[in-house]
Write a protein that holds these residues in place. Structure first.
Motif, PDB file in Angstrom:
ATOM      1  N   VAL A  18       0.691  -1.003   0.185  1.00 49.79           N
ATOM      2  CA  VAL A  18      -0.124  -0.071   0.102  1.00 49.79           C
ATOM      3  C   VAL A  18       0.782   1.248   0.044  1.00 49.79           C
ATOM      4  O   VAL A  18       1.945   1.245   0.456  1.00 49.79           O
ATOM      5  CB  VAL A  18      -0.853   0.144   1.147  1.00 49.79           C
ATOM      6  N   PRO A  19       0.261   2.407  -0.693  1.00 46.64           N
ATOM      7  CA  PRO A  19       1.142   3.434  -0.486  1.00 46.64           C
ATOM      8  C   PRO A  19       1.771   4.064   0.869  1.00 46.64           C
ATOM      9  O   PRO A  19       0.734   4.012   1.799  1.00 46.64           O
ATOM     10  CB  PRO A  19       0.232   4.503  -1.388  1.00 46.64           C
ATOM     11  N   PRO A  20       2.690   4.390   0.904  1.00 46.18           N
ATOM     12  CA  PRO A  20       3.078   5.169   2.246  1.00 46.18           C
ATOM     13  C   PRO A  20       2.354   6.453   2.725  1.00 46.18           C
ATOM     14  O   PRO A  20       2.169   7.062   1.492  1.00 46.18           O
ATOM     15  CB  PRO A  20       4.770   5.269   2.216  1.00 46.18           C
ATOM     16  N   ASP A  21       1.930   6.720   3.675  1.00 43.53           N
ATOM     17  CA  ASP A  21       1.500   7.902   4.043  1.00 43.53           C
ATOM     18  C   ASP A  21       2.573   9.295   3.953  1.00 43.53           C
ATOM     19  O   ASP A  21       3.174   9.322   4.657  1.00 43.53           O
ATOM     20  CB  ASP A  21       0.829   7.881   5.704  1.00 43.53           C
ATOM     21  N   PRO A  22       2.284  10.137   2.865  1.00 43.32           N
ATOM     22  CA  PRO A  22       3.213  11.043   2.524  1.00 43.32           C
ATOM     23  C   PRO A  22       3.247  12.167   3.908  1.00 43.32           C
ATOM     24  O   PRO A  22       4.265  12.573   4.007  1.00 43.32           O
ATOM     25  CB  PRO A  22       2.857  11.863   1.368  1.00 43.32           C
ATOM     26  N   ALA A  23       2.312  12.491   4.595  1.00 39.66           N
ATOM     27  CA  ALA A  23       2.415  13.340   5.624  1.00 39.66           C
ATOM     28  C   ALA A  23       3.062  12.602   6.679  1.00 39.66           C
ATOM     29  O   ALA A  23       4.176  13.351   7.378  1.00 39.66           O
ATOM     30  CB  ALA A  23       0.958  13.601   6.344  1.00 39.66           C
ATOM     31  N   LEU A  24       3.145  11.406   7.064  1.00 39.11           N
ATOM     32  CA  LEU A  24       3.903  10.814   8.020  1.00 39.11           C
ATOM     33  C   LEU A  24       5.354  10.435   7.590  1.00 39.11           C
ATOM     34  O   LEU A  24       6.226  10.983   8.267  1.00 39.11           O
ATOM     35  CB  LEU A  24       3.340   9.065   8.035  1.00 39.11           C
ATOM     36  N   VAL A  25       5.454  10.359   6.240  1.00 36.74           N
ATOM     37  CA  VAL A  25       6.865  10.208   5.708  1.00 36.74           C
ATOM     38  C   VAL A  25       7.492  11.816   5.888  1.00 36.74           C
ATOM     39  O   VAL A  25       8.720  11.669   6.538  1.00 36.74           O
ATOM     40  CB  VAL A  25       7.037   9.941   4.528  1.00 36.74           C
ATOM     41  N   ARG A  26       6.819  12.691   5.676  1.00 38.94           N
ATOM     42  CA  ARG A  26       7.430  14.258   5.881  1.00 38.94           C
ATOM     43  C   ARG A  26       7.891  14.441   7.133  1.00 38.94           C
ATOM     44  O   ARG A  26       8.721  15.167   7.569  1.00 38.94           O
ATOM     45  CB  ARG A  26       6.528  15.182   5.058  1.00 38.94           C
ATOM     46  N   LEU A  29      10.924  12.572   8.249  1.00 37.17           N
ATOM     47  CA  LEU A  29      12.358  12.910   7.664  1.00 37.17           C
ATOM     48  C   LEU A  29      12.496  14.577   7.806  1.00 37.17           C
ATOM     49  O   LEU A  29      13.849  14.590   7.485  1.00 37.17           O
ATOM     50  CB  LEU A  29      12.133  12.392   6.284  1.00 37.17           C
ATOM     51  N   GLU A  30      11.794  15.383   7.477  1.00 39.67           N
ATOM     52  CA  GLU A  30      11.746  16.814   7.210  1.00 39.67           C
ATOM     53  C   GLU A  30      12.785  17.179   8.531  1.00 39.67           C
ATOM     54  O   GLU A  30      13.642  18.012   8.052  1.00 39.67           O
ATOM     55  CB  GLU A  30      10.598  17.609   7.170  1.00 39.67           C
ATOM     56  N   PRO A  31      12.592  16.913   9.619  1.00 40.04           N
ATOM     57  CA  PRO A  31      13.727  17.526  10.792  1.00 40.04           C
ATOM     58  C   PRO A  31      14.988  17.131  10.556  1.00 40.04           C
ATOM     59  O   PRO A  31      15.852  17.511  10.921  1.00 40.04           O
ATOM     60  CB  PRO A  31      13.279  16.736  11.978  1.00 40.04           C
ATOM     61  N   HIS A  32      15.335  16.141   9.571  1.00 42.84           N
ATOM     62  CA  HIS A  32      16.406  15.496   9.314  1.00 42.84           C
ATOM     63  C   HIS A  32      16.916  15.877   7.942  1.00 42.84           C
ATOM     64  O   HIS A  32      18.276  15.517   7.649  1.00 42.84           O
ATOM     65  CB  HIS A  32      16.798  14.196   9.519  1.00 42.84           C
ATOM     66  N   ASP A  33      16.431  16.771   7.224  1.00 44.84           N
ATOM     67  CA  ASP A  33      16.475  16.887   5.961  1.00 44.84           C
ATOM     68  C   ASP A  33      17.517  17.947   5.772  1.00 44.84           C
ATOM     69  O   ASP A  33      17.269  19.111   6.207  1.00 44.84           O
ATOM     70  CB  ASP A  33      15.098  17.016   4.967  1.00 44.84           C
TER      71      ASP A  33
END
Length: 139
Positions: A18-26, A29-33
């Protein structure tokens, strides 16, 4: 490391992730980007991150509607970020380099039947993920 583990979420033994939840991915990961934030979201909705952990270890991470690709992760704390992402998604890690599927016990029943027997069940910590994916392979 020159290999790229894949992160997929399976549900109820289905063969297609199933597709990953983009909001959860962000959120994970965003704090480490450390990449250019203007390049985080592609025109097709693909998410792209260049993450760096506190010890300087890095990986490139790309997420689309099929799953997540972790490109060339360095040894170190970056595996803790990957483990957090996998745990929060209820996902598994596929290692195209040979160790097969790495997952928590909670996700084992959700794997397609053909993947369950050879799955490596671990506690989803950075250290455990790194050890499971980088241990020597025996033929």
């Amino acid at each position: 490391m020159g290999w790229s583990p894949l992160i997929y979420t399976f549900v109820d033994g289905g063969e297609v992730p199933v597709p990953p939840d983009p909001a959860l991915v962000r959120a994970v990961l965003e704090p480490h980007d450390v990449g250019d934030p203007r390049l985080t979201v592609g025109e097709d909705g693909t998410l792209a991150f260049w993450i760096r952990a506190s010890d300087g270890s890095e990986a490139e991470v790309t997420a689309d509607r099929h799953g997540i690709l972790v490109s060339r992760p360095h040894a170190g704390a970056v595996f803790g970020i990957i483990a957090e992402l996998v745990s929060r998604l209820g996902a598994v890690i596929l290692d195209p380099g040979g160790s097969g599927v790495v997952c928590r016990a909670e996700e084992l029943a959700h794997l397609p039947a053909g993947m369950r027997e050879d799955a490596v069940v671990i506690e989803m910590t950075g250290e455990a993920v790194e050890a499971a994916l980088t241990r020597p392979r025996h033929p």
